[in-house]
Design a protein around this motif. Structure first.
Motif, short mmCIF file in Angstrom:
data_model
loop_
_atom_site.label_atom_id
_atom_site.label_comp_id
_atom_site.label_asym_id
_atom_site.label_seq_id
_atom_site.Cartn_x
_atom_site.Cartn_y
_atom_site.Cartn_z
N VAL A 62 0.60 -1.26 0.01
CA VAL A 62 -0.05 0.10 0.01
C VAL A 62 0.69 1.45 0.03
O VAL A 62 0.34 2.23 -0.16
CB VAL A 62 -1.03 -0.02 1.30
CG1 VAL A 62 -1.87 -1.11 1.13
CG2 VAL A 62 -0.21 -0.11 2.64
N GLY A 63 2.22 1.05 -0.04
CA GLY A 63 3.09 2.44 0.32
C GLY A 63 2.73 3.32 -1.02
O GLY A 63 2.55 4.50 -0.68
N LYS A 64 2.93 2.86 -2.17
CA LYS A 64 2.50 3.66 -3.34
C LYS A 64 1.35 4.32 -3.26
O LYS A 64 1.31 5.51 -3.75
CB LYS A 64 2.86 2.90 -4.63
CG LYS A 64 2.71 3.76 -5.74
CD LYS A 64 3.09 2.68 -7.11
CE LYS A 64 3.14 3.60 -8.27
NZ LYS A 64 1.66 4.67 -8.46
N HIS A 65 0.35 3.70 -2.95
CA HIS A 65 -1.07 4.12 -3.05
C HIS A 65 -1.35 5.13 -2.01
O HIS A 65 -1.75 6.13 -2.31
CB HIS A 65 -1.98 3.10 -2.64
CG HIS A 65 -2.16 1.91 -3.61
ND1 HIS A 65 -2.40 1.97 -4.96
CD2 HIS A 65 -1.84 0.66 -3.57
CE1 HIS A 65 -2.47 1.12 -5.58
NE2 HIS A 65 -2.08 0.33 -4.78
N ILE A 66 -0.56 5.02 -0.95
CA ILE A 66 -0.57 6.08 0.30
C ILE A 66 -0.10 7.46 -0.24
O ILE A 66 -0.37 8.60 -0.11
CB ILE A 66 0.03 5.46 1.56
CG1 ILE A 66 -0.69 4.63 2.13
CG2 ILE A 66 0.30 6.53 2.51
CD1 ILE A 66 -0.43 3.71 3.28
N ARG A 67 1.41 7.06 -0.86
CA ARG A 67 2.15 8.38 -1.18
C ARG A 67 1.28 8.94 -2.39
O ARG A 67 1.00 10.25 -2.43
CB ARG A 67 3.41 7.86 -1.84
CG ARG A 67 4.52 7.30 -0.92
CD ARG A 67 5.84 7.26 -1.50
NE ARG A 67 5.78 6.27 -2.35
CZ ARG A 67 6.25 4.94 -2.22
NH1 ARG A 67 6.55 4.56 -0.82
NH2 ARG A 67 6.20 3.98 -2.96
N ASP A 68 0.52 8.29 -3.41
CA ASP A 68 -0.18 8.92 -4.44
C ASP A 68 -1.58 9.73 -3.69
O ASP A 68 -1.61 11.02 -4.12
CB ASP A 68 -0.78 7.73 -5.27
CG ASP A 68 0.26 7.35 -6.08
OD1 ASP A 68 1.51 7.87 -6.47
OD2 ASP A 68 0.05 6.23 -6.86
N MET A 69 -2.14 9.13 -2.66
CA MET A 69 -3.09 9.81 -1.93
C MET A 69 -2.63 11.04 -1.23
O MET A 69 -3.32 12.03 -1.13
CB MET A 69 -3.61 8.72 -1.14
CG MET A 69 -4.71 8.00 -1.67
SD MET A 69 -5.51 6.85 -0.66
CE MET A 69 -4.49 5.88 0.03
N GLY A 70 -1.31 10.94 -0.68
CA GLY A 70 -0.72 12.28 -0.01
C GLY A 70 -0.41 13.12 -0.97
O GLY A 70 -0.62 14.28 -0.47
#
Length: 312
Positions: A62-70
């Protein structure tokens, strides 16, 4: 989520460790020093994996998704809605929690954009309405020139800025001669046409720095910053003659002649900051004098002597 993964990893890694210990306890390896060290290293490695792997797994999942959402949140904070989160074209019931969350964040970003756009539109409309109300509050509704309030506010400003710096300021007061007779003979609608045309003539003979105003009924004022008495009298005489020579057209193409009486006062004081109320009062006295001596004339009040003289 990380805690649950740690528990899962702990169980998965401890099962082979337990099997290994159980098998060793029933064999010749139980007392072997070298095997004991291997067991200790294996156990330590398992514990390290239990502590580290969940975080790495979460980052991988989920790291990439979280960075995208940030990044999306940062763009929305700056008012940039040009780039939303990348998602499949259509949602399905099988979407995981992350995809659902990203789709919801895109929806919220669009809603924020729409609301900001509506808010900017409302603010712009309010500002335009406020500007219109300010103009209306300072404008005479019949003639569309400045009204009494605007005149006295401007007089206050010019009086302080000019007179207190020892610059001359002149005031002309106009009054329509026998205006009541025009209303009584031709009606108030005809009187309004006369007032409107008078405002046009006065306004056409002013500079950008001057202020023409209707201050009540058939009375007009013309404020002339940085204008001495002779210049003001010349302007007043020209306007008086233009009005007297103009044919005022009423309904049915009926023509009438109109004249005005004008009073002038110019202040150029040393010491400075003379009472501004006296400028208006002195000009009003000169206007009354023009009326008294037969109308259709220009009279000038001399503030130094207190005398009034006819100019034209």
């Amino acid at each position: 989520m990380v805690s649950k993964l740690r528990l899962v990893f702990f169980v998965l890694l401890m099962i082979p460790q337990g099997v290994m210990f159980w098998m060793a306890s029933n064999s010749l390896l139980q007392g072997n020093k070298f095997f004991s060290e291997i067991e200790a290293v294996s156990l330590a490695s398992a514990l390290i994996l239990v502590l580290g792997m969940p975080g790495l797994t979460v980052e991988w999942l989920v790291g990439k998704h979280i960075r995208d959402m940030g990044k999306l949140c940062g763009r929305v904070k700056q008012g940039d809605y040009s780039e939303l989160l990348s998602l499949p074209n259509e949602s399905t019931n099988e979407e995981d929690t992350i995809m659902i969350l990203k789709r919801d964040m895109n929806w919220m970003a669009r809603q924020i954009e729409f609301r900001e756009r509506d808010l900017r539109r409302v603010v712009k409309e309010l500002q335009e309405s406020r500007s219109q109300m300010q103009v209306m509050a300072m404008t005479d509704p019949l003639t569309s020139i400045a009204n009494r309030r605007c005149f006295f506010d401007t007089l206050e400003k010019h009086f302080t800025a000019l007179l207190c710096d020892c610059h001359p300021i002149s005031l002309l007061l106009f009054d329509v001669d026998l205006f009541k007779k025009i209303n009584d003979t031709y009606g108030h609608q005809a009187g309004d046409k006369v007032l409107l045309k008078l405002a046009e003539i006065i306004q056409e003979n002013t500079r950008d720095s001057d202020l023409a105003a209707r201050i009540g009924g058939e009375e007009y004022a013309l404020l002339l910053p940085e204008t001495n008495s002779q210049e003001a009298a010349g302007i007043a005489s020209r306007i008086k003659n233009l009005i007297a020579g103009h044919d005022f057209i009423l309904d049915g193409n009926q023509q009438i002649s109109v004249t005005v009486s004008i009073g002038i006062c110019t202040l150029f004081q040393r010491p400075c900051c003379f009472d501004k109320e006296k400028l208006y009062n002195f000009a009003d006295q000169a206007l009354y004098y023009s009326k008294h001596i037969g109308r259709n004339s220009v009279s000038v009040y001399n503030p130094d002597t207190g005398l009034i003289s006819k100019f034209a």
